[in-house]
Design a protein around this motif. Structure first.
Motif, PDB file in Angstrom:
ATOM      1  N   LEU A   1       0.840  -1.185   0.000  1.00 38.83           N
ATOM      2  CA  LEU A   1       0.000   0.000   0.000  1.00 38.83           C
ATOM      3  C   LEU A   1       0.881   1.243   0.000  1.00 38.83           C
ATOM      4  O   LEU A   1       1.872   1.323   0.737  1.00 38.83           O
ATOM      5  CB  LEU A   1      -0.905   0.008   1.227  1.00 38.83           C
ATOM      6  CG  LEU A   1      -1.922  -1.140   1.277  1.00 38.83           C
ATOM      7  CD1 LEU A   1      -2.564  -1.213   2.655  1.00 38.83           C
ATOM      8  CD2 LEU A   1      -2.979  -0.967   0.210  1.00 38.83           C
ATOM      9  N   VAL A   2       0.473   2.211  -0.816  1.00 36.78           N
ATOM     10  CA  VAL A   2       1.248   3.444  -0.919  1.00 36.78           C
ATOM     11  C   VAL A   2       0.316   4.622  -0.715  1.00 36.78           C
ATOM     12  O   VAL A   2      -0.614   4.840  -1.504  1.00 36.78           O
ATOM     13  CB  VAL A   2       1.934   3.555  -2.295  1.00 36.78           C
ATOM     14  CG1 VAL A   2       2.729   4.852  -2.376  1.00 36.78           C
ATOM     15  CG2 VAL A   2       2.838   2.359  -2.548  1.00 36.78           C
ATOM     16  N   GLU A   3       0.549   5.348   0.360  1.00 39.20           N
ATOM     17  CA  GLU A   3      -0.207   6.566   0.648  1.00 39.20           C
ATOM     18  C   GLU A   3       0.681   7.770   0.351  1.00 39.20           C
ATOM     19  O   GLU A   3       1.882   7.748   0.659  1.00 39.20           O
ATOM     20  CB  GLU A   3      -0.651   6.615   2.119  1.00 39.20           C
ATOM     21  CG  GLU A   3      -1.549   5.465   2.520  1.00 39.20           C
ATOM     22  CD  GLU A   3      -0.795   4.282   3.132  1.00 39.20           C
ATOM     23  OE1 GLU A   3      -1.451   3.402   3.706  1.00 39.20           O
ATOM     24  OE2 GLU A   3       0.444   4.250   3.046  1.00 39.20           O
ATOM     25  N   SER A   4       0.086   8.791  -0.225  1.00 39.77           N
ATOM     26  CA  SER A   4       0.844   9.996  -0.543  1.00 39.77           C
ATOM     27  C   SER A   4      -0.050  11.218  -0.404  1.00 39.77           C
ATOM     28  O   SER A   4      -1.277  11.095  -0.311  1.00 39.77           O
ATOM     29  CB  SER A   4       1.414   9.915  -1.957  1.00 39.77           C
ATOM     30  OG  SER A   4       0.375   9.805  -2.905  1.00 39.77           O
TER      31      SER A   4
ATOM     32  N   CYS B   1      -4.204   6.913  -2.380  1.00 40.66           N
ATOM     33  CA  CYS B   1      -3.882   5.541  -1.987  1.00 40.66           C
ATOM     34  C   CYS B   1      -3.847   4.666  -3.223  1.00 40.66           C
ATOM     35  O   CYS B   1      -4.832   4.609  -3.980  1.00 40.66           O
ATOM     36  CB  CYS B   1      -4.919   5.021  -1.004  1.00 40.66           C
ATOM     37  SG  CYS B   1      -4.828   3.242  -0.677  1.00 40.66           S
ATOM     38  N   THR B   2      -2.739   4.006  -3.423  1.00 42.70           N
ATOM     39  CA  THR B   2      -2.632   2.996  -4.468  1.00 42.70           C
ATOM     40  C   THR B   2      -2.062   1.726  -3.857  1.00 42.70           C
ATOM     41  O   THR B   2      -1.536   1.752  -2.734  1.00 42.70           O
ATOM     42  CB  THR B   2      -1.725   3.455  -5.620  1.00 42.70           C
ATOM     43  OG1 THR B   2      -0.440   3.775  -5.090  1.00 42.70           O
ATOM     44  CG2 THR B   2      -2.289   4.671  -6.337  1.00 42.70           C
TER      45      THR B   2
ATOM     46  N   SER C   1      -7.030   3.251 -10.507  1.00 42.32           N
ATOM     47  CA  SER C   1      -7.101   2.384  -9.327  1.00 42.32           C
ATOM     48  C   SER C   1      -6.565   3.099  -8.095  1.00 42.32           C
ATOM     49  O   SER C   1      -5.714   2.572  -7.353  1.00 42.32           O
ATOM     50  CB  SER C   1      -6.324   1.079  -9.564  1.00 42.32           C
ATOM     51  OG  SER C   1      -6.608   0.151  -8.540  1.00 42.32           O
ATOM     52  N   THR C   2      -7.068   4.301  -7.893  1.00 41.62           N
ATOM     53  CA  THR C   2      -6.619   5.143  -6.787  1.00 41.62           C
ATOM     54  C   THR C   2      -7.814   5.523  -5.928  1.00 41.62           C
ATOM     55  O   THR C   2      -8.901   5.785  -6.443  1.00 41.62           O
ATOM     56  CB  THR C   2      -5.945   6.419  -7.314  1.00 41.62           C
ATOM     57  OG1 THR C   2      -4.854   6.056  -8.166  1.00 41.62           O
ATOM     58  CG2 THR C   2      -5.426   7.283  -6.171  1.00 41.62           C
ATOM     59  N   VAL C   3      -7.603   5.541  -4.635  1.00 39.51           N
ATOM     60  CA  VAL C   3      -8.616   6.021  -3.703  1.00 39.51           C
ATOM     61  C   VAL C   3      -8.093   7.300  -3.063  1.00 39.51           C
ATOM     62  O   VAL C   3      -6.933   7.352  -2.636  1.00 39.51           O
ATOM     63  CB  VAL C   3      -8.941   4.960  -2.641  1.00 39.51           C
ATOM     64  CG1 VAL C   3      -9.906   5.520  -1.595  1.00 39.51           C
ATOM     65  CG2 VAL C   3      -9.543   3.722  -3.309  1.00 39.51           C
TER      66      VAL C   3
END
Length: 134
Positions: free
Chosen positions: A4-7, A22-23, A83-85
């Motif tokens: 998981l990658v949050e930015s 979030c990806t 595909s990003t939240v």
């Protein structure tokens, strides 16, 4: 393994806005409900927003949930092309200072009971630090 990658975190002044992303490497988030959680050192992780997964259409009408901490100021959304939240946060206050993590569920529905967003069993990402300070 899913990573998981949050930015999008950062230092902002009270009243300002931020958008977190979030990806997931190795996983398409389009088919899964995804929640945002936040945690302050010494406190339990708190679920603040969640979005169900629709049928994968770009403009799917996915149901969203918010806890009182987020209602009226935060908006969760998803982009099925990338595909990003996202978590759009506005009118930030000092109490929003925390590390923010996203969390996909194993199914398409959020785990929400009596207004509480429950965390799935996942390997958490590093998170995005949000600091609200003047």
């Amino acid at each position: 393994q899913v990573q998981l990658v949050e930015s999008g975190g950062g230092l902002v002044q009270p009243g300002q806005s931020l958008r977190l992303s979030c990806t997931a490497n190795g996983l398409s988030l389009n088919l899964y409900a995804v929640a945002w959680f936040r945690q302050v050192p010494g406190k339990e992780r708190e679920g603040i927003a969640c979005i169900n997964a629709g049928d994968g259409r770009i403009s799917g009408d996915d149901k969203t949930y918010y806890t009182d901490s987020a209602k009226g100021r935060f908006t969760i959304s998803r982009d099925n092309i990338t595909s990003t939240v996202y978590l759009e946060m506005s009118n930030l206050v000092a109490g929003d200072t925390a590390v923010y993590n996203c969390a996909p569920y194993s199914g398409s529905r959020c785990a929400v009971v009596s207004g509480t967003i429950y965390a799935p069993r996942i390997r958490w990402g590093q998170g995005a630090q949000v600091t609200v300070s003047s």
